[in-house]
Scaffold this motif. Structure first.
Motif, short mmCIF file in Angstrom:
data_model
loop_
_atom_site.label_atom_id
_atom_site.label_comp_id
_atom_site.label_asym_id
_atom_site.label_seq_id
_atom_site.Cartn_x
_atom_site.Cartn_y
_atom_site.Cartn_z
N THR A 1 3.74 -91.72 44.38
CA THR A 1 2.89 -91.66 45.57
C THR A 1 2.98 -90.28 46.23
N TYR A 2 4.21 -89.77 46.31
CA TYR A 2 4.43 -88.44 46.90
C TYR A 2 3.71 -87.35 46.11
N SER A 3 3.82 -87.39 44.78
CA SER A 3 3.20 -86.34 43.95
C SER A 3 1.68 -86.40 44.00
N SER A 4 1.12 -87.61 44.07
CA SER A 4 -0.34 -87.75 44.15
C SER A 4 -0.89 -87.16 45.44
N MET A 5 -0.13 -87.29 46.51
CA MET A 5 -0.61 -86.85 47.82
C MET A 5 -0.26 -85.40 48.13
N PHE A 6 0.92 -84.97 47.71
CA PHE A 6 1.40 -83.66 48.14
C PHE A 6 1.50 -82.61 47.02
N LEU A 7 1.76 -83.07 45.80
CA LEU A 7 1.97 -82.10 44.72
C LEU A 7 0.69 -81.77 43.96
N ALA A 8 -0.01 -82.81 43.45
CA ALA A 8 -1.21 -82.58 42.64
C ALA A 8 -2.28 -81.76 43.36
N PRO A 9 -2.61 -82.07 44.65
CA PRO A 9 -3.60 -81.23 45.34
C PRO A 9 -3.14 -79.78 45.53
N ARG A 10 -1.83 -79.61 45.76
CA ARG A 10 -1.30 -78.26 45.90
C ARG A 10 -1.41 -77.48 44.59
N LEU A 11 -1.20 -78.16 43.48
CA LEU A 11 -1.28 -77.50 42.16
C LEU A 11 -2.70 -77.05 41.86
N ILE A 12 -3.69 -77.82 42.33
CA ILE A 12 -5.08 -77.41 42.14
C ILE A 12 -5.33 -76.05 42.80
N GLU A 13 -4.79 -75.88 44.01
CA GLU A 13 -4.93 -74.60 44.72
C GLU A 13 -4.21 -73.48 43.98
N LEU A 14 -2.99 -73.76 43.52
CA LEU A 14 -2.19 -72.74 42.85
C LEU A 14 -2.81 -72.31 41.51
N LEU A 15 -3.56 -73.20 40.89
CA LEU A 15 -4.20 -72.89 39.60
C LEU A 15 -5.49 -72.08 39.78
N GLY A 16 -5.81 -71.75 41.04
CA GLY A 16 -6.96 -70.88 41.29
C GLY A 16 -8.29 -71.60 41.25
N PHE A 17 -8.33 -72.83 41.73
CA PHE A 17 -9.57 -73.60 41.74
C PHE A 17 -10.60 -72.93 42.64
N ASN A 18 -11.84 -72.78 42.13
CA ASN A 18 -12.92 -72.13 42.88
C ASN A 18 -13.88 -73.20 43.40
N LEU A 19 -13.89 -73.37 44.72
CA LEU A 19 -14.67 -74.43 45.34
C LEU A 19 -16.18 -74.23 45.12
N ALA A 20 -16.67 -73.03 45.33
CA ALA A 20 -18.10 -72.76 45.25
C ALA A 20 -18.65 -72.98 43.84
N SER A 21 -17.94 -72.46 42.83
CA SER A 21 -18.43 -72.59 41.46
C SER A 21 -18.39 -74.04 40.98
N TYR A 22 -17.36 -74.79 41.38
CA TYR A 22 -17.27 -76.19 40.97
C TYR A 22 -18.35 -77.02 41.66
N ARG A 23 -18.64 -76.70 42.94
CA ARG A 23 -19.71 -77.41 43.65
C ARG A 23 -21.05 -77.17 42.96
N GLN A 24 -21.29 -75.93 42.56
CA GLN A 24 -22.54 -75.61 41.87
C GLN A 24 -22.62 -76.33 40.53
#
Length: 323
Positions: free
Chosen positions: A276-299
């Motif tokens: 539960t902890y990793s789903s809420m706090f770790l996985a979303p943080r890892l998305i940021e650290l991996l350089g996820f681009n919000l604009a390109s994914y939205r497009q």
């Protein structure tokens, strides 16, 4: 049932920054236990014989150990209490001369001076079968992680998939380390618990990822931090209620299930909390650290939706005889 309103937004990202370092410490501590102390393999994996005995009075452990050491067939056996002072578990190294039928008689003759008892269980596994079970158990864990990586990559994109698998690896690693910490033998029950943890944890993570994708398509949030905060806040009620329900069930199994299923209930208890902890706090943080681009994914999502609508329009035209 909803006990947290959907329009309440919490700043999860603020704490996600600290969770990464906390998880890193847990991973390092877990690796230290695994490579430093190592697992104690149960009869399922190491081979040998497991004998469960119940005495009418508290078992004389020192006398039992002494009697077993005096016989060459039982030398090196481990004797431990099993749930109560009257019940013991004897772990006997594999010996080709011992069979289940012969073992019953030899144990009765050897321990007859230690008091009145009954043999409740005898499990005998050869070293070859044990090695095969260990190999298949580890293979099952690896294949489960690979299958999840492929599935999440197809459903979202590789950064989501990698974040999910790292979070799952984090959950399995910490749960495995707790098996060592609490002196539990690694056996098929533990492997079953770890596979269950993978399924439970990825379910939580996928629900949060789905909500993140919905928030991205909606296009209201201006940054990835806002998207994550809104997604986690909107799923908080569901996540907390589901986790607490499962936690209470597993806790009941651990408290009242006895030693016989502790290899399943304890890793599950730890895994539900960590998952539960990793789903809420770790996985979303890892998305940021991996350089996820919000604009390109939205497009990318909008283009995909546009293509689906075009296919649907062409299908309707074909059905109506317009094409």
């Amino acid at each position: 049932m909803e006990w947290i309103k959907n329009n309440t937004i919490f700043n999860f990202v603020k704490y996600n920054r600290y969770s990464f370092f906390f998880s890193l410490l847990l991973i390092l501590a877990s690796l230290g236990l695994i490579f430093g102390k190592g697992f104690s393999y149960g009869v399922d994996f190491a081979g040998g014989t497991l004998v469960q005995i119940k005495y009418n009075s508290p078992a004389p452990l020192s006398q039992i150990r002494s009697l077993l050491e005096g016989d060459s067939n039982f030398r090196g056996s481990q004797v431990n209490e099993f749930g109560s002072k009257e019940e013991i578990l004897i772990k006997i190294p594999y010996s080709p001369s011992l069979t289940a039928t012969k073992l019953n008689d030899e144990i009765k003759n050897l321990l007859q001076t230690s008091g009145e008892f009954e043999i409740r269980r005898v499990d005998l596994v050869g070293p070859k079968v044990g090695a095969e079970l260990k190999e298949k158990g580890i293979t099952a864990l690896i294949l489960a992680l690979i299958a999840i990586l492929i599935y999440v990559s197809y459903r979202y994109e590789w950064k989501f998939a990698l974040a999910a698998v790292i979070a799952l690896f984090h959950d399995v690693l910490i749960s495995s380390a707790c098996v060592i910490l609490f002196h539990i033998d690694l056996n098929l029950e533990v492997i079953a618990a770890l596979l269950t943890i993978i399924g439970y944890s990825i379910n939580d993570t996928i629900i949060i990822f789905d909500r993140i994708r919905e928030q991205i398509i909606a296009g209201k949030a201006r940054s990835l931090d806002e998207v994550i905060n809104e997604a986690l806040s909107s799923t908080l009620s569901r996540t907390s209620l589901t986790s607490l329900t499962v936690l209470f069930v597993v806790l009941t199994l651990y408290i009242f299930g006895g030693e016989i299923i502790v290899g399943f209930s304890l890793p599950m208890l730890v895994g539900v909390i960590v998952g539960t902890y990793s789903s809420m706090f770790l996985a979303p943080r890892l998305i940021e650290l991996l350089g996820f681009n919000l604009a390109s994914y939205r497009q990318k999502l909008l283009d995909k939706q546009k293509k689906e609508k075009e296919r649907e329009r062409m299908r309707e035209m074909y059905q109506n005889g317009q094409v």
